[in-house]
Design a protein around this motif. Structure first.
Motif, PDB file in Angstrom:
ATOM      1  N   CYS A  52       0.850  -1.196   0.000  1.00 13.35           N
ATOM      2  CA  CYS A  52       0.000   0.000   0.000  1.00 13.35           C
ATOM      3  C   CYS A  52       0.876   1.234   0.000  1.00 13.35           C
ATOM      4  CB  CYS A  52      -0.911  -0.006   1.227  1.00 13.35           C
ATOM      5  SG  CYS A  52      -1.800   1.543   1.421  1.00 13.35           S
TER       6      CYS A  52
ATOM      7  N   PHE B 193      -6.143  -5.012  -1.957  1.00 14.88           N
ATOM      8  CA  PHE B 193      -6.646  -3.961  -1.063  1.00 14.88           C
ATOM      9  C   PHE B 193      -5.756  -3.897   0.171  1.00 14.88           C
ATOM     10  CE2 PHE B 193      -8.552  -6.520   2.296  1.00 14.88           C
ATOM     11  CZ  PHE B 193      -8.692  -7.756   1.670  1.00 14.88           C
ATOM     12  N   CYS B 194      -5.801  -2.711   0.797  1.00 12.17           N
ATOM     13  CA  CYS B 194      -4.976  -2.521   1.985  1.00 12.17           C
ATOM     14  C   CYS B 194      -5.834  -2.789   3.221  1.00 12.17           C
ATOM     15  CB  CYS B 194      -4.458  -1.083   2.013  1.00 12.17           C
ATOM     16  SG  CYS B 194      -3.588  -0.693   3.534  1.00 12.17           S
TER      17      CYS B 194
ATOM     18  N   ARG C 117      -7.912  -8.302  -7.472  1.00 10.40           N
ATOM     19  CA  ARG C 117      -7.376  -6.976  -7.144  1.00 10.40           C
ATOM     20  C   ARG C 117      -6.885  -6.956  -5.700  1.00 10.40           C
ATOM     21  NH1 ARG C 117     -12.708  -3.272  -7.309  1.00 10.40           N
ATOM     22  NH2 ARG C 117     -13.956  -4.349  -5.734  1.00 10.40           N
TER      23      ARG C 117
ATOM     24  N   GLY D  47      -8.113   0.386   2.903  1.00  5.90           N
ATOM     25  CA  GLY D  47      -9.214  -0.014   2.030  1.00  5.90           C
ATOM     26  C   GLY D  47      -8.783  -0.179   0.590  1.00  5.90           C
ATOM     27  N   GLU D  48      -9.802  -0.068  -0.308  1.00  7.95           N
ATOM     28  CA  GLU D  48      -9.512  -0.400  -1.705  1.00  7.95           C
ATOM     29  C   GLU D  48      -9.087   0.788  -2.540  1.00  7.95           C
ATOM     30  OE1 GLU D  48     -12.470  -2.661  -3.636  1.00  7.95           O
ATOM     31  OE2 GLU D  48     -12.431  -4.283  -2.165  1.00  7.95           O
ATOM     32  N   ASN D  49      -9.455   1.986  -2.109  1.00  7.28           N
ATOM     33  CA  ASN D  49      -9.218   3.147  -2.962  1.00  7.28           C
ATOM     34  C   ASN D  49      -7.866   3.803  -2.729  1.00  7.28           C
ATOM     35  OD1 ASN D  49     -11.678   2.853  -4.239  1.00  7.28           O
ATOM     36  ND2 ASN D  49     -12.714   3.914  -2.552  1.00  7.28           N
TER      37      ASN D  49
END
Lengths: 379, 600
Positions: free
Chosen positions: B542, B559-560, B557, B564-566
């Motif tokens: 991340c 994610f952190c 995909r 989170g994902e964004n």
């Protein structure tokens, strides 16, 4: 001559000044301009081949080059059997001592060079003898306690007094200065010491006798043994024990060449550059004495590293390793937890700029082929 | 008055120390006191030490009186007849044991010739400064002491005939030499230790010369014809053991051929040698992976809930299988029970070891070496009478090591073989070199042991005479077949994902710290990275919080876990060991963050 000047000017930025100076000194008187040019070219070629290339791991090569012959060194120390009564620490113990940057070394030594008339051997024995730290007990040939009188009878050694050109009166003066609470009286070659306070008993008197023996009388403090030596045409004095500061105060001493093997003392008296020179000298001497061959540039690099911080620091976790910027590099060498904890508290950043961190992360190490990067940014 | 100490404790005083010491010694010799009591008069401090404590080394010596040993010809005659034993001599005071302290008060003669009036004792034999093994080195008195040590150490590792009942023994890791011989060059210790009953070497013809450079650095050249005739052939025995263990809940292992539904079932091929009882049949040739003893164990973690659960009630396969690189022939099967009365099966495997390149051999003088080349018999050098050496030994092994005994054995061996007798080579009392040389010369050979030899390839005579003779050679238990190892890919450790260590685990060869330095010194950084790629992994990181992110394969995909994902997440290649370090730092409550930056 004009040709030489011209060429020197030409090579001013190509060669370091010390090489140019050496070159100028060693050129023959008569020489054709063509040959002169050839010499300069040849020197330049030699110099270029000796220069380390960018990205060469000089530190590592240096460590291996000193470390490998070091494993061959045996622990035995050489004795100068019979020659000089001095037993000097050499070999591996001395090497470790220097590299660790120990404050207290096992054999302190000085080489005292003398000014003109004296370096030809004039009064050499007398000068040497006057350097040696002399305590009162060396002047005593016999000492006894008179129980009835509660006094001490000290028979003085007249030969010793003569050798140092000492009058008994002068001796008493010195004693009086450092030992209070007693009176001295001279009777022939005997010195009668009387305690000034009345209620002294024999026990105290006995203790006093031992104490007075250790009173410093003459010479330079710290110099335990002296030995005049002839080296080549010149006479100099080698001493066991070292006191650079006080020896420099003497007028007969050539302060430009007199040296001690104590790195810290040299640093204190003459500064860090002198300390660096002593480190190089001492390391090279040890390695040479063992019949090993290490390029002096490796040793110079070690000395430079040790003196880099303006003070002498050893090659260990209290010295140069402590000054490494990388947390991971420090942690990979002794006491890892402490380094990690301290760095965590301070929020340290590791820029991964040297070898060991990149090996840990399995990245390309920034030496050799790993050093060059792209000038153009890749988007 | 002299102080007397018993076992180093002060016990009293005596007025006449000399008389006291004499009395104690004579009482000991008369058998009134224990034979292991020793008395030492320290004359400088005038103290007497009496020792009877355990743990002191003591050694026997012949008592000498008035310059004459008490051991007379009559004693010796009686000893030979068997009418007298060692303990009788000790009881009679002919032989007594001294410790290091009492020895200080004595004068010990080396031999009978040097006895004088002052001597108090005499050595039984000068050989007793050596142990049993060192006494086996022939002509030891012609050598440097170190070589005797090495010679005896090598003999301890030699393959021989260690026990006559080896066929019924279940020893771990033993070797048997197929055609052992009694040495022609013997020492007295060979007779004392009944060496002919358990010999461990063979008499071979040795030529001291070079051969195509394949015997440099202590290697030896061996004759292939000799090998085919059985030289140095040996068997290696090793047991495979399985027992039925009992577990809590009345469960027990079962030695049998595992059913196909057993957890961890191997292929049918692997069980093909097993008989109905689950044990392999004798003389089966087994290779790696084959099962020697079939065994099934109950499931490992059986909880009360699982009893009704069909899937977890499956038994576990736990057969004894041959590990990587192992093979052999089943020699012997033993069925018995262990201390708890459970079934115990032992299977002994046998391997025949024919000498090959890399096997270690030695003479008895610390001159060990491995086979460097096996030469067909037709290519071996030969003498006019057609003798071909079994072993070619390099002359460079001799000057620096100064093993004169090696050369003497060679000459003596030749003499012994030709004269048809044994030669006594006991250290300090061997037959003399001069006599042996004379005898060899009378047998029609050159007295220095050299002979004219001819090149095996060309048939041309060598320009020099070659030193050739018979020697006793020993095969040592270190054989390449058990040591050879290499790996390209293979098993890795669970924790670090680095290759395993050691031959048994098919491990990698470590590229250590100093080896790493050589790469750095050469500036070959990219090659260095490649060498350390064994545990490389690609992890998502991340970029906002610097922690290792999670890759969701189902959604394809990353994610952190904190951001989170964004957030932007990049894949980074690092060593797994470093990922492990980051995890361990987190367990120390240290938060390591990675700040990513493009390298280019």
């Amino acid at each position: 001559m004009a040709d030489v000047k011209k060429l020197l000017k030409e090579y001013e930025h190509k060669l370091p000044p010390s090489i140019l100076l050496d070159l100028e000194k060693s050129l023959p008187e008569k020489i054709t301009p063509a040959r002169l040019k050839k010499i300069f070219e040849r020197v330049y070629q030699e110099y270029i081949t000796s220069v380390a290339e960018p990205g060469e791991a000089v530190g590592l090569v240096c460590a291996e080059s000193i470390g490998e012959p070091g494993t061959q060194m045996t622990l035995n120390t050489f004795h100068f059997a019979g020659v000089s009564e001095m037993n000097v620490t050499t070999g591996l113990p001395r090497l470790i001592e220097i590299l660790d940057g120990r404050k207290e070394i096992s054999t302190e030594m000085m080489e005292i060079y003398l000014n003109d008339p004296f370096n030809k051997g004039k009064d050499i024995k007398k000068i040497a003898e006057s350097l040696k730290e002399t305590k009162f007990d060396e002047f005593i040939s016999e000492a006894s306690i008179d129980i009835a009188q509660l006094t001490m009878e000290i028979k003085l050694d007249s030969r010793k007094l003569e050798a140092l050109n000492f009058e008994p009166e002068k001796l008493i003066k010195i004693l009086q200065k450092s030992v209070k609470a007693c009176s001295f009286k001279l009777e022939g070659d005997k010195l009668i010491v009387k305690m000034s306070e009345k209620d002294e008993n024999i026990n105290d008197l006995y203790k006093f006798k031992e104490k007075i023996k250790l009173v410093y009388v003459h010479g330079i403090k710290g110099i335990r043994q002296v030995l005049p030596v002839k080296r080549g045409e010149e006479y100099l004095i080698v001493t066991l024990g070292s006191n650079l500061k006080d020896v420099f105060k003497l007028e007969v001493v050539d302060t430009t060449r007199t040296r001690t093997n104590n790195i810290f003392e040299t640093n204190k008296v003459l500064g860090i550059e002198a300390a660096r020179a002593i480190i190089i000298d001492e390391l090279y001497k040890v390695i040479q004495a063992q019949g090993l061959n290490v390029d002096i540039r490796h040793i110079m690099l070690v000395a430079d590293t040790m003196c880099m911080g303006g003070k002498v620091s050893g090659i260990n976790r209290y010295g140069i390793v402590k000054d490494k910027s990388s947390v991971l590099a420090r942690a990979s060498f002794e006491t890892p937890i402490r380094h990690i904890m301290d760095s965590a508290m301070m929020g340290d950043r590791d820029k991964l700029s040297s070898v060991i961190e990149n090996v840990m992360l399995n990245q390309v190490v920034p030496v050799g082929t790993g050093l060059p990067g792209l000038v153009t940014k890749v988007k | 008055m002299t102080d007397v100490f018993l076992n180093n404790k002060y016990t009293g005083k005596v007025s006449d120390p000399e008389d006291f010491v004499d009395k104690v010694i004579s009482s000991r010799r008369m058998g009134k006191l224990s034979e292991s009591i020793n008395i030492f008069h320290h004359k400088k401090t005038d103290q007497i030490f009496v020792e009877i404590s355990g743990g002191r080394p003591i050694r026997p010596l012949i008592v000498v009186k008035d310059g004459k040993p008490l051991l007379s010809e009559r004693h010796i005659a009686q000893l030979q007849k068997g009418g007298l034993t060692w303990s009788d001599l000790v009881k009679q005071g002919v032989i007594e044991y001294l410790d290091a302290a009492e020895e200080e008060n004595t004068l010990v003669a080396f031999s009978e010739e040097e006895l004088t009036k002052e001597h108090t004792h005499m050595e039984i034999t000068p050989l007793d400064i050596f142990g049993i093994c060192t006494s086996l080195v022939p002509f030891g008195s012609h050598n440097h002491g170190v070589r005797l040590n090495q010679g005896s150490k090598n003999q301890k590792q030699s393959i021989g005939f260690y026990a006559t009942n080896f066929l019924v023994r279940m020893d771990m890791d033993v070797n048997i030499l197929h055609y052992p011989q009694v040495p022609l060059i013997k020492s007295i210790m060979h007779d004392i230790s009944e060496y002919e009953k358990h010999p461990s070497g063979q008499n071979v013809v040795v030529a001291v010369m070079s051969y195509e450079g394949y015997n440099m650095e202590d290697a030896i050249i061996i004759n292939k014809g000799s090998i085919e005739r059985g030289l140095g052939r040996s068997s290696y025995y090793r047991p495979v053991i399985a027992e039925e263990l009992r577990y809590s809940g009345g469960l027990i292992d079962e030695i049998s051929i595992p059913d196909k539904d057993v957890k961890g079932y191997k292929s049918e091929e692997d069980y093909k040698f097993l008989e109905g009882d689950g044990i392999i049949s004798p003389e089966a040739k087994v290779e790696e992976g084959h099962v020697v003893i079939g065994k099934v164990s109950p499931p490992r973690f059986l909880s009360s809930l699982d009893e009704y659960n069909l899937t977890s009630n499956v038994k576990r396969e736990s057969s004894m299988t041959l590990a990587h690189g192992e093979h052999g022939v089943v020699d012997f099967v033993l069925l018995t029970e262990n201390n708890e009365g459970n079934k115990l099966v032992q299977v002994r495997l046998r391997n025949m070891c024919v000498p090959e390149i890399g096997d270690k051999f030695t003479s008895r003088h610390g001159q060990k070496g491995v086979i460097g080349l096996v030469v067909p018999e037709r290519d071996m050098p030969f003498s006019a009478s057609g003798v071909k050496p079994d072993i070619i030994f390099s002359p460079h092994g001799i000057p620096s090591r100064m093993t004169v005994s090696h050369l003497m054995e060679l000459i003596s061996g030749k003499t012994a073989a030709m004269a048809g007798r044994f030669i006594d080579a006991t250290t300090f009392s061997s037959e003399t070199e001069g006599d042996i040389r004379k005898e060899l010369s009378s047998l029609g050979f050159r007295e220095n042991g050299t002979e004219i030899l001819y090149n095996g390839h060309t048939g041309k005579q060598f320009k020099v005479n070659i030193f050739i003779g018979n020697m006793y050679y020993l095969k040592l238990k270190h054989m390449v077949a058990n040591k050879m190892h290499s790996r390209a890919r293979g098993p890795i450790q669970l924790l670090t994902r680095q290759p395993t260590e050691g031959r048994a685990k098919e491990g990698g060869l470590r590229l250590g710290e100093m080896e790493k330095d050589t790469f750095v010194a050469h500036g070959t950084s990219i090659l260095l990275k490649e060498r350390f790629d064994a545990d490389k992994t690609i992890v998502p990181v991340c970029e906002s919080c610097g922690v290792i992110a999670i890759y969701d394969a189902r959604k394809n995909r990353s994610f952190c876990p904190t951001c989170g994902e964004n957030v932007s997440i990049s894949n980074v290649e690092i060593s797994y060991a470093f990922k492990l370090l980051l995890d361990e730092l987190k367990s120390l409550m240290v938060y390591p963050r990675m700040k990513l930056k493009s390298k280019y």
